[in-house]
Motif scaffolding. Structure first.
Motif, PDB file in Angstrom:
ATOM      1  N   TYR A 153       0.828  -1.208   0.000  1.00 29.70           N
ATOM      2  CA  TYR A 153       0.000   0.000   0.000  1.00 29.70           C
ATOM      3  C   TYR A 153       0.865   1.263   0.000  1.00 29.70           C
ATOM      4  N   CYS A 154       1.992   1.247   0.696  1.00 27.40           N
ATOM      5  CA  CYS A 154       2.900   2.398   0.688  1.00 27.40           C
ATOM      6  C   CYS A 154       3.470   2.629  -0.715  1.00 27.40           C
ATOM      7  N   THR A 155       3.860   1.551  -1.374  1.00 25.60           N
ATOM      8  CA  THR A 155       4.387   1.638  -2.738  1.00 25.60           C
ATOM      9  C   THR A 155       3.311   2.165  -3.685  1.00 25.60           C
ATOM     10  N   LEU A 156       2.099   1.674  -3.531  1.00 22.35           N
ATOM     11  CA  LEU A 156       0.983   2.121  -4.359  1.00 22.35           C
ATOM     12  C   LEU A 156       0.714   3.608  -4.142  1.00 22.35           C
ATOM     13  N   SER A 157       0.743   4.038  -2.904  1.00 21.60           N
ATOM     14  CA  SER A 157       0.532   5.446  -2.587  1.00 21.60           C
ATOM     15  C   SER A 157       1.583   6.315  -3.269  1.00 21.60           C
TER      16      SER A 157
ATOM     17  N   HIS B  26      -8.729  17.612 -12.533  1.00 15.66           N
ATOM     18  CA  HIS B  26      -9.664  16.660 -11.923  1.00 15.66           C
ATOM     19  C   HIS B  26      -9.011  15.295 -11.761  1.00 15.66           C
ATOM     20  N   ALA B  27      -8.354  14.836 -12.806  1.00 18.14           N
ATOM     21  CA  ALA B  27      -7.661  13.539 -12.735  1.00 18.14           C
ATOM     22  C   ALA B  27      -6.572  13.572 -11.664  1.00 18.14           C
ATOM     23  N   CYS B  28      -5.874  14.679 -11.571  1.00 15.93           N
ATOM     24  CA  CYS B  28      -4.824  14.835 -10.560  1.00 15.93           C
ATOM     25  C   CYS B  28      -5.393  14.666  -9.154  1.00 15.93           C
ATOM     26  N   LEU B  29      -6.526  15.302  -8.885  1.00 17.89           N
ATOM     27  CA  LEU B  29      -7.131  15.201  -7.557  1.00 17.89           C
ATOM     28  C   LEU B  29      -7.669  13.799  -7.279  1.00 17.89           C
ATOM     29  N   ILE B  30      -8.220  13.162  -8.301  1.00 18.35           N
ATOM     30  CA  ILE B  30      -8.714  11.792  -8.121  1.00 18.35           C
ATOM     31  C   ILE B  30      -7.563  10.867  -7.745  1.00 18.35           C
ATOM     32  N   VAL B  31      -6.452  10.980  -8.461  1.00 18.94           N
ATOM     33  CA  VAL B  31      -5.299  10.122  -8.181  1.00 18.94           C
ATOM     34  C   VAL B  31      -4.675  10.496  -6.835  1.00 18.94           C
ATOM     35  N   GLY B  32      -4.695  11.773  -6.479  1.00 22.90           N
ATOM     36  CA  GLY B  32      -4.226  12.192  -5.158  1.00 22.90           C
ATOM     37  C   GLY B  32      -5.053  11.556  -4.053  1.00 22.90           C
ATOM     38  N   GLN B  33      -6.357  11.513  -4.257  1.00 22.48           N
ATOM     39  CA  GLN B  33      -7.245  10.858  -3.282  1.00 22.48           C
ATOM     40  C   GLN B  33      -6.947   9.364  -3.216  1.00 22.48           C
ATOM     41  N   MET B  34      -6.678   8.747  -4.349  1.00 19.35           N
ATOM     42  CA  MET B  34      -6.339   7.322  -4.363  1.00 19.35           C
ATOM     43  C   MET B  34      -5.044   7.072  -3.592  1.00 19.35           C
ATOM     44  N   SER B  35      -4.112   8.009  -3.677  1.00 19.08           N
ATOM     45  CA  SER B  35      -2.858   7.896  -2.941  1.00 19.08           C
ATOM     46  C   SER B  35      -3.109   7.924  -1.434  1.00 19.08           C
ATOM     47  N   VAL B  36      -3.975   8.835  -1.020  1.00 19.01           N
ATOM     48  CA  VAL B  36      -4.324   8.919   0.405  1.00 19.01           C
ATOM     49  C   VAL B  36      -5.000   7.628   0.864  1.00 19.01           C
ATOM     50  N   LYS B  37      -5.917   7.113   0.063  1.00 17.20           N
ATOM     51  CA  LYS B  37      -6.613   5.879   0.447  1.00 17.20           C
ATOM     52  C   LYS B  37      -5.620   4.729   0.617  1.00 17.20           C
ATOM     53  N   ALA B  38      -4.661   4.631  -0.294  1.00 15.19           N
ATOM     54  CA  ALA B  38      -3.658   3.567  -0.183  1.00 15.19           C
ATOM     55  C   ALA B  38      -2.845   3.717   1.103  1.00 15.19           C
ATOM     56  N   MET B  39      -2.436   4.935   1.430  1.00 17.03           N
ATOM     57  CA  MET B  39      -1.640   5.143   2.647  1.00 17.03           C
ATOM     58  C   MET B  39      -2.486   4.923   3.900  1.00 17.03           C
ATOM     59  N   LEU B  40      -3.741   5.345   3.877  1.00 17.51           N
ATOM     60  CA  LEU B  40      -4.614   5.086   5.028  1.00 17.51           C
ATOM     61  C   LEU B  40      -4.829   3.589   5.211  1.00 17.51           C
ATOM     62  N   ASN B  41      -4.934   2.857   4.116  1.00 20.15           N
ATOM     63  CA  ASN B  41      -5.020   1.397   4.206  1.00 20.15           C
ATOM     64  C   ASN B  41      -3.789   0.843   4.906  1.00 20.15           C
TER      65      ASN B  41
ATOM     66  N   ASP C 188     -11.031  -6.760   4.496  1.00 23.92           N
ATOM     67  CA  ASP C 188     -10.563  -6.707   3.118  1.00 23.92           C
ATOM     68  C   ASP C 188     -10.564  -5.243   2.692  1.00 23.92           C
ATOM     69  N   MET C 189      -9.395  -4.620   2.714  1.00 20.60           N
ATOM     70  CA  MET C 189      -9.277  -3.187   2.476  1.00 20.60           C
ATOM     71  C   MET C 189      -9.719  -2.788   1.066  1.00 20.60           C
ATOM     72  N   LYS C 190      -9.705  -3.719   0.131  1.00 13.47           N
ATOM     73  CA  LYS C 190     -10.142  -3.414  -1.237  1.00 13.47           C
ATOM     74  C   LYS C 190     -11.633  -3.121  -1.298  1.00 13.47           C
ATOM     75  N   ARG C 191     -12.366  -3.633  -0.338  1.00 14.83           N
ATOM     76  CA  ARG C 191     -13.826  -3.466  -0.329  1.00 14.83           C
ATOM     77  C   ARG C 191     -14.275  -2.260   0.499  1.00 14.83           C
ATOM     78  N   VAL C 192     -13.356  -1.631   1.198  1.00 12.56           N
ATOM     79  CA  VAL C 192     -13.706  -0.495   2.049  1.00 12.56           C
ATOM     80  C   VAL C 192     -13.702   0.782   1.200  1.00 12.56           C
ATOM     81  N   VAL C 193     -14.840   1.465   1.170  1.00 12.32           N
ATOM     82  CA  VAL C 193     -14.928   2.716   0.413  1.00 12.32           C
ATOM     83  C   VAL C 193     -14.252   3.841   1.198  1.00 12.32           C
TER      84      VAL C 193
END
Length: 141
Positions: A21-25, A42-57, A71-76
């Motif tokens: 998850y750290c690598t993904l972030s 918009h795409a930049c912010l979406i991917v930034g949010q995905m980075s945060v989700k990976a690190m929070l995981n 299962d962290m993949k299923r957590v919104v």
């Protein structure tokens, strides 16, 4: 913009899922930077949010769910924010900021993001990077 941590610099004491998850972030933040440079706010912010989700995981798995029962993949994203806030991983200010980012990245609010100029998006991304750095340090990544 500074990168959070190089994947080659990840600590070997971290569990494999947490390292993943750290690598993904990190990869997501690299992509967010490229998207910002191309003017794709918009795409930049979406991917930034995905980075945060990976690190929070990663933080949640390291500090709370050490056995990996969830299962962290299923957590919104909203549910993850609630989980980490519940366990004092982030403070209220960070939670409110991340909720705003989530609001901006939703498709029904795309018109709001198109009115943001690059400097505003850059400020949001820098704040995301600060949060990621803090979370990364918290788990020793």
């Amino acid at each position: 913009m500074n990168s959070i941590t190089k994947s080659s610099e990840l600590k070997s004491h971290l569990p494999v899922k947490v390292q993943g998850y750290c690598t993904l972030s990190h990869a997501y933040m690299n992509l967010a930077t490229m998207l910002l440079e191309e003017g794709l706010n918009h795409a930049c912010l979406i991917v930034g949010q995905m980075s945060v989700k990976a690190m929070l995981n990663a933080v949640y798995l390291k500090e709370v769910d050490r056995e990996g029962f969830i299962d962290m993949k299923r957590v919104v994203f909203e549910e993850l924010l609630s989980l980490v806030r519940e366990h004092d991983v982030i403070d209220l200010d960070a939670e409110l900021f991340l909720n705003k980012v989530f609001f901006l990245t939703s498709l029904e609010n795309i018109s709001l993001v198109t009115t943001l100029n690059k400097d505003h998006v850059l400020m949001i991304i820098r704040r995301i990077e600060e949060l990621l750095r803090s979370l990364s340090e918290r788990i020793g990544a």
